[in-house]
Write a protein that holds these residues in place. Sequence first.
Motif, PDB file in Angstrom:
ATOM      1  N   PRO A 106       0.822  -1.217   0.000  1.00 23.63           N
ATOM      2  CA  PRO A 106       0.000   0.000   0.000  1.00 23.63           C
ATOM      3  C   PRO A 106       0.850   1.259   0.000  1.00 23.63           C
ATOM      4  O   PRO A 106       1.935   1.293   0.590  1.00 23.63           O
ATOM      5  N   LYS A 107       0.349   2.280  -0.672  1.00 23.90           N
ATOM      6  CA  LYS A 107       0.982   3.592  -0.612  1.00 23.90           C
ATOM      7  C   LYS A 107       0.520   4.258   0.685  1.00 23.90           C
ATOM      8  O   LYS A 107      -0.595   4.753   0.772  1.00 23.90           O
ATOM      9  N   VAL A 108       1.370   4.241   1.678  1.00 26.69           N
ATOM     10  CA  VAL A 108       0.975   4.712   3.009  1.00 26.69           C
ATOM     11  C   VAL A 108       1.356   6.175   3.186  1.00 26.69           C
ATOM     12  O   VAL A 108       2.517   6.557   2.991  1.00 26.69           O
ATOM     13  N   LEU A 117      -2.898   4.206   9.771  1.00 31.11           N
ATOM     14  CA  LEU A 117      -3.039   2.774   9.540  1.00 31.11           C
ATOM     15  C   LEU A 117      -3.299   2.519   8.062  1.00 31.11           C
ATOM     16  O   LEU A 117      -3.702   3.423   7.329  1.00 31.11           O
ATOM     17  N   TYR A 118      -3.075   1.290   7.642  1.00 28.80           N
ATOM     18  CA  TYR A 118      -3.439   0.868   6.300  1.00 28.80           C
ATOM     19  C   TYR A 118      -4.037  -0.525   6.382  1.00 28.80           C
ATOM     20  O   TYR A 118      -3.892  -1.228   7.384  1.00 28.80           O
ATOM     21  N   ILE A 119      -4.715  -0.932   5.336  1.00 27.07           N
ATOM     22  CA  ILE A 119      -5.326  -2.257   5.271  1.00 27.07           C
ATOM     23  C   ILE A 119      -4.742  -2.988   4.079  1.00 27.07           C
ATOM     24  O   ILE A 119      -4.912  -2.561   2.932  1.00 27.07           O
ATOM     25  N   ARG A 120      -4.053  -4.088   4.346  1.00 30.00           N
ATOM     26  CA  ARG A 120      -3.493  -4.880   3.251  1.00 30.00           C
ATOM     27  C   ARG A 120      -3.483  -6.364   3.557  1.00 30.00           C
ATOM     28  O   ARG A 120      -3.872  -7.172   2.745  1.00 30.00           O
ATOM     29  N   ILE A 140     -10.683   8.542   6.643  1.00 31.22           N
ATOM     30  CA  ILE A 140     -10.288   7.606   5.595  1.00 31.22           C
ATOM     31  C   ILE A 140      -9.864   8.412   4.377  1.00 31.22           C
ATOM     32  O   ILE A 140     -10.635   9.233   3.865  1.00 31.22           O
ATOM     33  N   VAL A 141      -8.644   8.181   3.928  1.00 29.24           N
ATOM     34  CA  VAL A 141      -8.103   8.889   2.766  1.00 29.24           C
ATOM     35  C   VAL A 141      -7.957   7.889   1.626  1.00 29.24           C
ATOM     36  O   VAL A 141      -7.212   6.920   1.744  1.00 29.24           O
ATOM     37  N   GLY A 142      -8.671   8.097   0.551  1.00 31.05           N
ATOM     38  CA  GLY A 142      -8.607   7.183  -0.584  1.00 31.05           C
ATOM     39  C   GLY A 142      -9.940   7.082  -1.268  1.00 31.05           C
ATOM     40  O   GLY A 142     -10.991   7.395  -0.685  1.00 31.05           O
ATOM     41  N   ASN A 143      -9.916   6.622  -2.520  1.00 36.08           N
ATOM     42  CA  ASN A 143     -11.142   6.615  -3.309  1.00 36.08           C
ATOM     43  C   ASN A 143     -11.324   5.311  -4.075  1.00 36.08           C
ATOM     44  O   ASN A 143     -12.002   5.293  -5.104  1.00 36.08           O
ATOM     45  N   GLY A 144     -10.698   4.236  -3.603  1.00 30.24           N
ATOM     46  CA  GLY A 144     -10.805   2.954  -4.278  1.00 30.24           C
ATOM     47  C   GLY A 144     -11.717   1.986  -3.547  1.00 30.24           C
ATOM     48  O   GLY A 144     -12.570   2.368  -2.742  1.00 30.24           O
ATOM     49  N   GLY A 145     -11.496   0.694  -3.810  1.00 27.98           N
ATOM     50  CA  GLY A 145     -12.365  -0.327  -3.256  1.00 27.98           C
ATOM     51  C   GLY A 145     -12.255  -0.482  -1.755  1.00 27.98           C
ATOM     52  O   GLY A 145     -13.263  -0.610  -1.063  1.00 27.98           O
ATOM     53  N   ILE A 146     -11.025  -0.482  -1.213  1.00 21.47           N
ATOM     54  CA  ILE A 146     -10.834  -0.642   0.233  1.00 21.47           C
ATOM     55  C   ILE A 146     -11.528   0.486   0.984  1.00 21.47           C
ATOM     56  O   ILE A 146     -12.251   0.257   1.965  1.00 21.47           O
ATOM     57  N   ASP A 405      -9.165  10.102  15.845  1.00 19.85           N
ATOM     58  CA  ASP A 405      -8.405   9.142  16.638  1.00 19.85           C
ATOM     59  C   ASP A 405      -7.279   8.511  15.827  1.00 19.85           C
ATOM     60  O   ASP A 405      -6.211   8.233  16.359  1.00 19.85           O
ATOM     61  N   PHE A 406      -7.528   8.285  14.546  1.00 22.32           N
ATOM     62  CA  PHE A 406      -6.471   7.797  13.666  1.00 22.32           C
ATOM     63  C   PHE A 406      -6.905   7.965  12.218  1.00 22.32           C
ATOM     64  O   PHE A 406      -8.070   8.234  11.921  1.00 22.32           O
ATOM     65  N   VAL A 407      -5.941   7.813  11.313  1.00 25.19           N
ATOM     66  CA  VAL A 407      -6.154   7.976   9.876  1.00 25.19           C
ATOM     67  C   VAL A 407      -5.958   6.629   9.193  1.00 25.19           C
ATOM     68  O   VAL A 407      -5.039   5.881   9.539  1.00 25.19           O
ATOM     69  N   VAL A 408      -6.819   6.322   8.232  1.00 28.45           N
ATOM     70  CA  VAL A 408      -6.657   5.122   7.416  1.00 28.45           C
ATOM     71  C   VAL A 408      -6.207   5.565   6.030  1.00 28.45           C
ATOM     72  O   VAL A 408      -6.898   6.321   5.347  1.00 28.45           O
ATOM     73  N   SER A 409      -5.040   5.098   5.628  1.00 27.18           N
ATOM     74  CA  SER A 409      -4.503   5.416   4.305  1.00 27.18           C
ATOM     75  C   SER A 409      -4.897   4.312   3.336  1.00 27.18           C
ATOM     76  O   SER A 409      -4.488   3.165   3.486  1.00 27.18           O
ATOM     77  N   ALA A 410      -5.715   4.670   2.336  1.00 32.46           N
ATOM     78  CA  ALA A 410      -6.185   3.697   1.342  1.00 32.46           C
ATOM     79  C   ALA A 410      -6.063   4.327  -0.040  1.00 32.46           C
ATOM     80  O   ALA A 410      -7.048   4.523  -0.746  1.00 32.46           O
ATOM     81  N   THR A 411      -4.839   4.663  -0.395  1.00 31.67           N
ATOM     82  CA  THR A 411      -4.589   5.433  -1.615  1.00 31.67           C
ATOM     83  C   THR A 411      -3.959   4.608  -2.726  1.00 31.67           C
ATOM     84  O   THR A 411      -3.279   5.154  -3.592  1.00 31.67           O
TER      85      THR A 411
END
Length: 594
Positions: A106-108, A117-120, A140-146, A405-411
């Motif tokens: 993932p591009k974190v 955080l990221y999800i992979r 949540i930062v990102g615009n894809g499926g995750i 509380d936290f950021v999810v990077s989903a880019t």
Amino acid sequence: TSSFIQWFSRLMQSSPLEIVDGERSVVLISGSDLIKAVTNVLHLSRSIDIFHVEDRHHAYLSQLCPTVTVKPATVTKMDPVNKLLHLSSGAVVEYEKLCVCCGASPKVLYAGHPHVLYIRDTESVLHFQSRIANASRIIIVGNGGIATEMVYEITGVEVVWAVKDSWFTAAFIDPGAAEFFRPELSKSKAAKPAVTKRKKYTVDNLQISEVSAVGSGSSKGLMGGALGPDWLDCLDLRPNLSKEKQQKSQPQEDWKQAPQQQQTYHQNYKQQNEDTQPEQKDNNQKDHQEQSQKRQQQNDDSQEILQNPPQHQKHGDSKEQQQQLVHEHEQRLEQQQNEEQQEQQQLRRVHLETKVEVVALHSPEQMKTAPDLQQRVETQLFGGNGEKEWSVFVELSNGKIFGCDFVVSATGVTPNTTLLRESAEFEYHRDGGVSVGEDMQTTVPGVYAAGDVCSPSWPCPPHWQQMRLWTQARQMGSYAAKCMWASVTQQEIYQDFCFELFTHATRFFGHKVVMLGLYNGQKLDGKYDILLRMTRGVEYIKVVMKEGKMQGALLIGETDLEETFENLILNQMDLSSYGEDLLDPDVDIEDYFD
């Protein structure tokens, strides 16, 4: 990440190498004891499959395929000249043909930040689940499926969704489909079943490699390949309200405040839905007002009974009877509080910020010493939480600052090619993936690649494109196995049919979604026409036409048109004479073109 785990697990359901040639030994090098097993495959059409993915111990693969040996280790050095692999365990493996399936990382954003955080993989999912249990708001930062799946599944937590495009889920859908899905952002979510038959994300007694694979992003080592398409199905992504429940454990003291708490709750809910469509907002408010009025009446009735007990209870055993009434009332209040908690856990609170990127992350200490930043903090989100002390503050390119509380990077992801770049002179595609030919072989003889790590270098068919999805990685892995077998046995095979047409089936916001061909007009340079049919909340059908021929389609809902449209795209039949009647709901198009 330098493992072959995703490749062979995906082969198991579609012509695995062991089945193609059961006499040859196969070595699977995996950085984890877990492998991905593809199960419950359902064929929607010739090239469209939906399936589940489970985490299994590697012994499962050895039992299924006796000629397969699994070595739990990571590759530290690759020697393509001598055809050797040096492993972290100290072992050296000699190979005749090698398939690299390192996947992608993932591009974190702000890698290494404690609140990003990221999800992979499995480990990242478990970490995310532990963090969200005590969260009030996340970004949540990102615009894809995750990102899309997370926004839909997370309830009871405020979500700020930051996307760089003008509409959400732009990696898959068009602005019209985004408007079709928009009401889902404010709907309450139906409760999930408490029990599931498929057990996933089991990490007990695992021996995790101490050597982290390149780009894994894990602090504890590699936990496995990319998550499957149904990775959210067995997760509970709701906050832990146990502390709140403990605070409400004094019903005799708190029951008089219940009406006021309900009024505050509904004010917050009203503020949350200010940007939703009026019709949807009115329906939600009406439902919650009815429930509030019902609970208000219960409280009023209970108060009346306690203050004015019936005449026959004022004598004799009135004390015991009144204690019984108090006990019953306490039970009613506890049930009411449980219902309120369940409602709050199922509420979806989403605030969308479009055409933005993350500019900076600020700590609470930095915010306290920067009055100019404090003035830009959004404090009235969802009707409150303005005074809460957040763990991190996110500054967006539009000037707004949000605490969370936290950021999810989903880019998005980047192909894991570090090991390859250190080993030989491979050629790479402009997107960073290692280039492969029509036989999935790289420019280094004897070395093949499949999945997210590779990029096709041959002239792709007009209706196919790579999007680094589970469905495509599984197809590539299966085809790569056939190509390796054909090379060893000097057999001739034809390119797999999966490369003729891009297909992908998934679910967004609870709706079935099927993408076919150039579903968003890719490769057409804007020179195409669109046919559209939409029934709000039920279906969204978009067909991309050029010169009277179907080039792609986006199907949302239970349309049952995927097989028919797949054939029309492949056959390139001239449909000019049908015009808009092609999507006429009164015409049974499936039978017409059968």
